[in-house]
Design a protein around this motif. Structure first.
Motif, short mmCIF file in Angstrom:
data_model
loop_
_atom_site.label_atom_id
_atom_site.label_comp_id
_atom_site.label_asym_id
_atom_site.label_seq_id
_atom_site.Cartn_x
_atom_site.Cartn_y
_atom_site.Cartn_z
N PRO A 250 0.84 -1.20 0.00
CA PRO A 250 0.00 0.00 0.00
C PRO A 250 0.88 1.24 0.00
N THR A 251 0.45 2.27 -0.71
CA THR A 251 1.22 3.51 -0.70
C THR A 251 1.29 4.05 0.72
N LEU A 252 2.27 4.90 0.97
CA LEU A 252 2.54 5.37 2.32
C LEU A 252 1.33 6.06 2.94
N ASP A 253 0.66 6.92 2.18
CA ASP A 253 -0.48 7.64 2.74
C ASP A 253 -1.64 6.69 3.04
N ILE A 254 -1.88 5.73 2.17
CA ILE A 254 -2.97 4.77 2.38
C ILE A 254 -2.69 3.91 3.62
N PHE A 255 -1.45 3.46 3.75
CA PHE A 255 -1.08 2.62 4.89
C PHE A 255 -1.16 3.40 6.19
N ALA A 256 -0.61 4.61 6.20
CA ALA A 256 -0.65 5.43 7.42
C ALA A 256 -2.09 5.73 7.83
N GLN A 257 -2.94 6.06 6.85
CA GLN A 257 -4.34 6.36 7.17
C GLN A 257 -5.04 5.15 7.76
N SER A 258 -4.74 3.96 7.24
CA SER A 258 -5.39 2.76 7.76
C SER A 258 -5.01 2.51 9.22
N LEU A 259 -3.76 2.78 9.58
CA LEU A 259 -3.32 2.57 10.96
C LEU A 259 -3.95 3.59 11.89
N LEU A 260 -4.11 4.81 11.43
CA LEU A 260 -4.80 5.83 12.22
C LEU A 260 -6.28 5.46 12.40
N ASP A 261 -6.93 5.12 11.30
CA ASP A 261 -8.37 4.85 11.35
C ASP A 261 -8.71 3.64 12.22
N THR A 262 -7.77 2.69 12.31
CA THR A 262 -8.01 1.50 13.13
C THR A 262 -7.39 1.61 14.52
N ASN A 263 -6.83 2.77 14.82
CA ASN A 263 -6.26 3.02 16.15
C ASN A 263 -5.16 2.01 16.48
N ASP A 264 -4.33 1.69 15.49
CA ASP A 264 -3.21 0.77 15.69
C ASP A 264 -1.97 1.60 16.00
N MET A 265 -1.86 2.00 17.25
CA MET A 265 -0.81 2.95 17.63
C MET A 265 0.59 2.34 17.59
N THR A 266 0.71 1.06 17.89
CA THR A 266 2.03 0.42 17.85
C THR A 266 2.59 0.43 16.43
N ALA A 267 1.77 -0.02 15.48
CA ALA A 267 2.21 -0.05 14.08
C ALA A 267 2.41 1.36 13.54
N LEU A 268 1.54 2.29 13.91
CA LEU A 268 1.68 3.66 13.43
C LEU A 268 2.97 4.29 13.93
N THR A 269 3.30 4.04 15.18
CA THR A 269 4.56 4.55 15.74
C THR A 269 5.76 3.99 14.98
N ASP A 270 5.72 2.70 14.68
CA ASP A 270 6.82 2.09 13.92
C ASP A 270 6.92 2.68 12.52
N LEU A 271 5.76 2.94 11.90
CA LEU A 271 5.77 3.52 10.56
C LEU A 271 6.36 4.93 10.57
N ILE A 272 5.94 5.74 11.53
CA ILE A 272 6.46 7.11 11.64
C ILE A 272 7.97 7.10 11.86
N ASP A 273 8.44 6.20 12.71
CA ASP A 273 9.87 6.14 12.99
C ASP A 273 10.64 5.53 11.82
N GLY A 274 10.03 4.57 11.12
CA GLY A 274 10.70 3.96 9.98
C GLY A 274 10.91 4.93 8.83
N MET A 275 9.92 5.81 8.61
CA MET A 275 10.00 6.77 7.50
C MET A 275 10.38 8.18 7.97
N ASP A 276 10.55 8.36 9.28
CA ASP A 276 10.87 9.67 9.85
C ASP A 276 9.87 10.72 9.36
N LEU A 277 8.59 10.42 9.55
CA LEU A 277 7.52 11.29 9.07
C LEU A 277 7.34 12.49 10.00
N THR A 278 6.79 13.56 9.45
CA THR A 278 6.65 14.82 10.18
C THR A 278 5.18 15.21 10.32
N GLU A 279 4.94 16.20 11.18
CA GLU A 279 3.59 16.74 11.32
C GLU A 279 3.11 17.31 9.99
#
Length: 281
Positions: free
Chosen positions: A161-190
């Motif tokens: 899944p593209t980065l935005d689609i994957f990140a949105q899915s983790l937010l929408d499903t409240n998967d905070m562990t995976a979302l945190t790993d994704l943010i740290d893996g890609m060094d995403l910003t506000e």
């Protein structure tokens, strides 16, 4: 090393389960049989999984890697057991039948139930003669619209899944562990979140309630079975995103050289992990 008649396994649920010693010799538990060969690229199985996705695509079934597979693609330091392949929910049965009819794969026993998960209810397969298993995931469970515009390919040709689609899915499903790993893996910003995500809403509570209903139906009822269900709480997506991003520095372990790491998975100045030559994703 010999095991006792039973081993205690303490899970994230906070209660222990008795695991018979036979399970430690069960091929389904180990993802392998004694005569199996090691999968491609040192056991990662990238080429075998590419063949699976190509088989599905030739049948007109769109698919992409999700779960830990996608987190690894986006630079997170996760350990993968099974590969998880997402297909459109309405084509899950067709995809499963296609793999059953192929000579290269065999159906395989599911893993035991795990908290917040329905993996034990989905079709699981093993590559015949290889120590390699994969599970088909319906797109509704992944909270991803599994269509071509939402998919990109790794340098090895695997679909994700593209980065935005994957990140949105983790937010929408409240998967905070995976979302945190994704943010740290890609060094995403506000700023990245504001630009590419839909943050002016709350998580998809209806999805959570549907999933919990399926979880309840899939595990034996007991005084602890409710612990398998996902938390039922609403979160503000923008506040949640910003809070996790702002904590990137605090998640860097003390064992990491101070000032050298941008996140716990990224060295300062590192490029996009997707552009690095990697054979395991």
């Amino acid at each position: 090393m010999k095991h006792n008649a039973t081993e205690e396994q303490q899970g994230d649920t906070g209660f222990s389960k008795q695991i018979p010693v036979e399970q430690f010799n069960d091929p389904a538990f180990l993802n392998a049989s004694p005569d199996d060969e090691i999968a491609s690229f040192g056991g990662h199985g990238t080429l075998e999984m590419l063949e699976v996705t190509q088989l599905l695509n030739r049948a007109g079934i769109t698919c992409c890697m999700v779960g830990v597979c996608a987190l690894k693609y986006y630079g997170a330091g996760r350990v993968r057991n099974d590969w998880e392949i997402c297909v459109p929910t309405e084509r899950l049965g067709e995809a499963s039948a296609l793999l059953v009819s192929a000579d290269a794969y065999e159906t395989y026993p599911p893993r035991p139930p795990y908290i917040w998960s329905l993996l034990h209810t989905f079709p699981r397969f093993k590559v015949i003669g290889k120590a390699l298993c994969f599970t088909l995931i319906p797109s509704d469970d992944a909270h991803i619209d599994c269509i071509t515009p939402n998919i990109e390919r790794s340098q090895m040709g695997l679909p994700y899944p593209t980065l935005d689609i994957f990140a949105q899915s983790l937010l929408d499903t409240n998967d905070m562990t995976a979302l945190t790993d994704l943010i740290d893996g890609m060094d995403l910003t506000e700023q990245w979140g504001l630009k590419f995500l839909k943050l002016d809403a709350e998580n998809d509570l209806a999805w959570t309630l549907r999933k919990n209903e399926k979880i309840r139906a899939s595990v034996p009822t007991s005084e602890n079975s409710c612990l398998f269900e996902r938390p039922i709480n609403t979160i503000n997506l923008k506040e949640t995103w910003n809070a996790i991003v702002q904590d990137k520095g605090r998640r860097i372990g003390v064992e990491c050289l101070e000032g050298y790491y941008a996140t716990r998975f990224r060295v300062r100045g590192d490029g996009d992990p997707r552009l690095t030559e990697r054979y395991h994703v």
